[in-house]
Design a protein around this motif. Sequence first.
Motif, PDB file in Angstrom:
ATOM      1  N   THR A 587       0.850  -1.191   0.000  1.00 13.80           N
ATOM      2  CA  THR A 587       0.000   0.000   0.000  1.00 13.80           C
ATOM      3  C   THR A 587       0.885   1.239   0.000  1.00 13.80           C
ATOM      4  OG1 THR A 587      -0.121  -0.099   2.417  1.00 13.80           O
ATOM      5  CG2 THR A 587      -1.891  -1.159   1.181  1.00 13.80           C
ATOM      6  N   GLY A 588       0.233   2.386   0.066  1.00 16.73           N
ATOM      7  CA  GLY A 588       0.988   3.630   0.058  1.00 16.73           C
ATOM      8  C   GLY A 588       1.384   4.003  -1.352  1.00 16.73           C
ATOM      9  N   SER A 589       2.253   4.963  -1.459  1.00 23.45           N
ATOM     10  CA  SER A 589       2.680   5.457  -2.771  1.00 23.45           C
ATOM     11  C   SER A 589       4.050   4.905  -3.129  1.00 23.45           C
ATOM     12  CB  SER A 589       2.725   6.989  -2.749  1.00 23.45           C
ATOM     13  OG  SER A 589       3.635   7.441  -1.747  1.00 23.45           O
ATOM     14  N   ILE A 590       4.364   5.005  -4.413  1.00 20.35           N
ATOM     15  CA  ILE A 590       5.699   4.626  -4.879  1.00 20.35           C
ATOM     16  C   ILE A 590       6.676   5.694  -4.405  1.00 20.35           C
ATOM     17  CG2 ILE A 590       7.122   4.138  -6.904  1.00 20.35           C
ATOM     18  CD1 ILE A 590       4.574   3.425  -8.413  1.00 20.35           C
ATOM     19  N   THR A 591       7.736   5.279  -3.745  1.00 22.08           N
ATOM     20  CA  THR A 591       8.673   6.246  -3.196  1.00 22.08           C
ATOM     21  C   THR A 591       9.181   7.215  -4.263  1.00 22.08           C
ATOM     22  OG1 THR A 591      10.850   6.502  -2.160  1.00 22.08           O
ATOM     23  CG2 THR A 591      10.509   4.518  -3.464  1.00 22.08           C
ATOM     24  N   LYS A 592       9.207   8.492  -3.926  1.00 22.74           N
ATOM     25  CA  LYS A 592       9.669   9.509  -4.869  1.00 22.74           C
ATOM     26  C   LYS A 592      11.158   9.390  -5.166  1.00 22.74           C
ATOM     27  CE  LYS A 592       6.115  12.857  -3.531  1.00 22.74           C
ATOM     28  NZ  LYS A 592       5.841  14.214  -2.993  1.00 22.74           N
ATOM     29  N   LYS A 593      11.857   8.622  -4.335  1.00 21.26           N
ATOM     30  CA  LYS A 593      13.306   8.480  -4.520  1.00 21.26           C
ATOM     31  C   LYS A 593      13.669   7.321  -5.449  1.00 21.26           C
ATOM     32  CE  LYS A 593      14.173  10.261   0.151  1.00 21.26           C
ATOM     33  NZ  LYS A 593      14.770   9.960   1.486  1.00 21.26           N
ATOM     34  N   ILE A 594      12.666   6.727  -6.081  1.00 21.32           N
ATOM     35  CA  ILE A 594      12.945   5.554  -6.907  1.00 21.32           C
ATOM     36  C   ILE A 594      13.850   5.890  -8.091  1.00 21.32           C
ATOM     37  CG2 ILE A 594      10.956   5.782  -8.481  1.00 21.32           C
ATOM     38  CD1 ILE A 594      10.609   2.676  -8.041  1.00 21.32           C
ATOM     39  N   GLN A 613       0.341   9.266  -7.140  1.00 24.29           N
ATOM     40  CA  GLN A 613       0.826   9.501  -8.494  1.00 24.29           C
ATOM     41  C   GLN A 613       2.119   8.738  -8.762  1.00 24.29           C
ATOM     42  OE1 GLN A 613       1.126  13.793  -8.750  1.00 24.29           O
ATOM     43  NE2 GLN A 613      -0.973  13.952  -9.534  1.00 24.29           N
ATOM     44  N   ILE A 614       2.384   8.536 -10.054  1.00 26.01           N
ATOM     45  CA  ILE A 614       3.665   7.948 -10.467  1.00 26.01           C
ATOM     46  C   ILE A 614       4.736   9.010 -10.293  1.00 26.01           C
ATOM     47  CG2 ILE A 614       4.964   6.954 -12.386  1.00 26.01           C
ATOM     48  CD1 ILE A 614       2.341   5.961 -13.547  1.00 26.01           C
ATOM     49  N   LEU A 634      -3.206   3.632  -8.691  1.00 27.09           N
ATOM     50  CA  LEU A 634      -2.463   4.836  -9.045  1.00 27.09           C
ATOM     51  C   LEU A 634      -3.400   5.834  -9.716  1.00 27.09           C
ATOM     52  CD1 LEU A 634       0.764   3.101 -10.408  1.00 27.09           C
ATOM     53  CD2 LEU A 634       0.434   4.151  -8.158  1.00 27.09           C
ATOM     54  N   SER A 635      -3.077   7.113  -9.550  1.00 22.54           N
ATOM     55  CA  SER A 635      -3.935   8.165 -10.083  1.00 22.54           C
ATOM     56  C   SER A 635      -3.078   9.272 -10.678  1.00 22.54           C
ATOM     57  CB  SER A 635      -4.836   8.725  -8.980  1.00 22.54           C
ATOM     58  OG  SER A 635      -4.056   9.248  -7.916  1.00 22.54           O
ATOM     59  N   GLY A 636      -3.766  10.212 -11.309  1.00 21.04           N
ATOM     60  CA  GLY A 636      -3.075  11.345 -11.886  1.00 21.04           C
ATOM     61  C   GLY A 636      -2.556  11.052 -13.280  1.00 21.04           C
ATOM     62  N   GLU A 637      -1.799  12.003 -13.785  1.00 19.99           N
ATOM     63  CA  GLU A 637      -1.290  11.904 -15.151  1.00 19.99           C
ATOM     64  C   GLU A 637       0.067  11.198 -15.166  1.00 19.99           C
ATOM     65  OE1 GLU A 637      -0.591  14.744 -19.086  1.00 19.99           O
ATOM     66  OE2 GLU A 637      -0.892  15.640 -17.099  1.00 19.99           O
ATOM     67  N   ILE A 638       0.246  10.333 -16.152  1.00 21.40           N
ATOM     68  CA  ILE A 638       1.537   9.657 -16.332  1.00 21.40           C
ATOM     69  C   ILE A 638       2.575  10.722 -16.661  1.00 21.40           C
ATOM     70  CG2 ILE A 638       2.804   8.002 -17.755  1.00 21.40           C
ATOM     71  CD1 ILE A 638       0.137   6.552 -18.199  1.00 21.40           C
ATOM     72  N   PRO A 639       3.706  10.745 -15.953  1.00 19.91           N
ATOM     73  CA  PRO A 639       4.716  11.786 -16.204  1.00 19.91           C
ATOM     74  C   PRO A 639       5.097  11.872 -17.670  1.00 19.91           C
ATOM     75  CG  PRO A 639       5.268  10.577 -14.225  1.00 19.91           C
ATOM     76  CD  PRO A 639       4.105   9.862 -14.850  1.00 19.91           C
ATOM     77  N   SER A 640       5.330  13.083 -18.110  1.00 16.61           N
ATOM     78  CA  SER A 640       5.660  13.314 -19.518  1.00 16.61           C
ATOM     79  C   SER A 640       7.047  12.789 -19.835  1.00 16.61           C
ATOM     80  CB  SER A 640       5.581  14.809 -19.818  1.00 16.61           C
ATOM     81  OG  SER A 640       6.496  15.523 -18.990  1.00 16.61           O
ATOM     82  N   GLY A 641       7.328  12.717 -21.124  1.00 20.23           N
ATOM     83  CA  GLY A 641       8.620  12.207 -21.571  1.00 20.23           C
ATOM     84  C   GLY A 641       8.462  10.856 -22.236  1.00 20.23           C
ATOM     85  N   THR A 642       9.359  10.556 -23.137  1.00 15.99           N
ATOM     86  CA  THR A 642       9.251   9.317 -23.917  1.00 15.99           C
ATOM     87  C   THR A 642       9.550   8.077 -23.092  1.00 15.99           C
ATOM     88  OG1 THR A 642      11.552   9.583 -24.611  1.00 15.99           O
ATOM     89  CG2 THR A 642       9.863  10.495 -26.057  1.00 15.99           C
TER      90      THR A 642
END
Length: 724
Positions: A587-594, A613-614, A634-642
């Motif tokens: 549970t919880g979010s994906i760590t921002k430090k990944i 969010q991702i 997961l929610s929100g917009e998938i981060p931009s970039g290829t």
Amino acid sequence: MGWCSLSPTIPSSLLYINSTRSLRTLHLNGNHFGFSVFHWLFNLSRINTHLVDVDLSYNQLKGPIPDLFSNLKHLAFLDLSWNNLQGRLLEKLRDLCSLQVLSLGGNNLTKKFNSIVQTLSRCEHMELQALDLSSNALWGSLSDSGIFSRLSLLRQLDLSWNKLDGAISEDIRQLSKLEYLDLSCNSLEGEVSPGHFAGLSRLQHLSLANNHDLVLNFSRNWIPPFQLDTINLRSCILGPQFPKWLQSQTNFTYLDISNSSISNSVPVLFWSLLQPNLVYLNMSHNNISGTLPDTPINFAFFPLIDLSSNSLERAAPVFQGNVRALILSNNMFQNVVPLLCPTTHLMYLKAIELSNNLLSGELHSDCWIYMDRLEILHLENNNLSGRLPSFYGLENLKSLHLRNNSFSGGLPSSLKYCRSIVLLDLWFNSLSGCISPELENNFPSSLLVLSLQGNNFLGSIPLSLCQLSSLQILGLSFNNLSGAIPKGINCLLGMTETPDGNRTSQGSLSIDYDYTYGGIFYSVEYINTKTDAASLVWKGTEISHMKKLRLVKMIDISSNAIEGDIPDTISFLTGLVSLNLSRNNLTGSITKKIGRLSSLESLDLSSNQLSGQIPESLSSLSFLGVLDLSNNNLSGEIPSGTQLRGFDPSTYVGNPELYGRPLPRKCSRGQTPVDSPTEKSFEQKDDDDDSDVFPWLYISIVLGFVTGFWGICGTLMLGYRSRL
């Protein structure tokens, strides 16, 4: 002065040689000399006209050599091997009629072999006795008549690793002084008959290996005129019958007839002819059937014996114990007890390979008492059962493979006696119980690979596991583990090494067997490419990695009942190549430090309950080739970039609140799909335009119809009234 690693330029300390008129031997091999050494050598030769022996092997010589090379008229021994020489090299040697030994192996010569023979045989009294042209790009056929008659004094001929093709001329029998013949790793074809060897009574070394279309067609009554020391016929066609002529060879120390289309049993007499000085025996990858003799054979040099990939059956042989490595995988052996549980004598075995057989039953706890030298044990893919035996006495064990059997019970504490173990593979058994909280006491610090997947382990992942500081591959998937991922996971320092090798591995899975006998050096690798295999699961598929372990860092805890957050401390494992936490209850979010996991190539977090969010930092993982975030919250917009938006939509499915490319739509929980904001901005505009246009269009059509109708009718009525 060989192997001194001198600079590419000639050191001043050698220049005094120019004043020496009696120099006969000059060895400068194993340095970094370039083309300039030739100019110095030829200046030297103008004064020292009696040079007999020159060795410039293993340097950095490139291109052709100067014409002045022909000045060395007395040269008898010339070694220019393992450089990058090319061009018209051999034409410069045609006047060196005193040459006895010429070594040019490991260069870039591309000439036709027949023209080389013509060049070297221009001297009326040629004295050439040893010719090494191996590991070049020579081409042409050996079938030309008379090609060997010009080399009648040869004792050694090495043409291996070239591009020679066609049949071998029977003229080779004219080399009556020949002792060493190596034609391996070419494209030779056709038949080799007794006529080829009729005059080769002095032959001791014969290698025709890896000429896949070369057929050795000898009658069963043929008795060779020679006694060979080395026989290498790997990947030639010898079968289907076991070559009976081998029973006449009573002095060989090296025999390789692997992959040679043999499909019957080995004569009992052959085993009795094996000599104590044997160092290597390989009959693997045939279809040899039957059983192996139980008679003891005492070897003096502890050979490697490879009988794998055949149809041998019944009990695995003991060979009296003084064998260094015994490879018997992919057969039909059923009884392993006589080999693994000797009762009368010490075993000198360092490696036993018995995977993919029909072994069954239990291994007794006293099996290893006479095997204290054992380093590698492969018993995977059999049907062995019962509790794991005691490992007391296996202090030198490095690699233990027991996967895909039926072992039960827990992990024995006796594993702590395996102080040198590097790889422990227990994947897919029926082991159970909790993983001991005192794990660091049960496993030594040398452990690199711990594979416990596909068992029935319960309980939580012990914090003590994180104390295995050398661990680089951890597999715990497909168990019944629960609890949280330990926050101390950052203590797995072996996973902080990046592909650049900032940390040094604590172990190795390679074992080399080196033998020196009779002037011949043998190096036999037990583990292919000096590696051992480690496996993981990517998207449900088992993948076997053959990279060197210092470059592969993996964690696979998938398919358990792990809960809680993904700890931020996992971001310290910067050397991770693969991370699989899928099919758990995280549970919880994906760590921002990944994004710190800069070496990551595969990330699978699917089928959990992750939310939020991702992280933007995930898009910075430039090596990421496999990603699965499906079936989460997961929610929100998938981060931009290829990097992230270039994956297949299946990477993100099952996350109702997630939107953005490559997903075409945004879904609200419990509702039918509606358009994403970006798409709606365009489609709404079309809808708004339509809502404005269509009403006025309808009004215009009606008004037009009414006007036209009454216009026509009014005209007719007025005309009618005027006639009245």
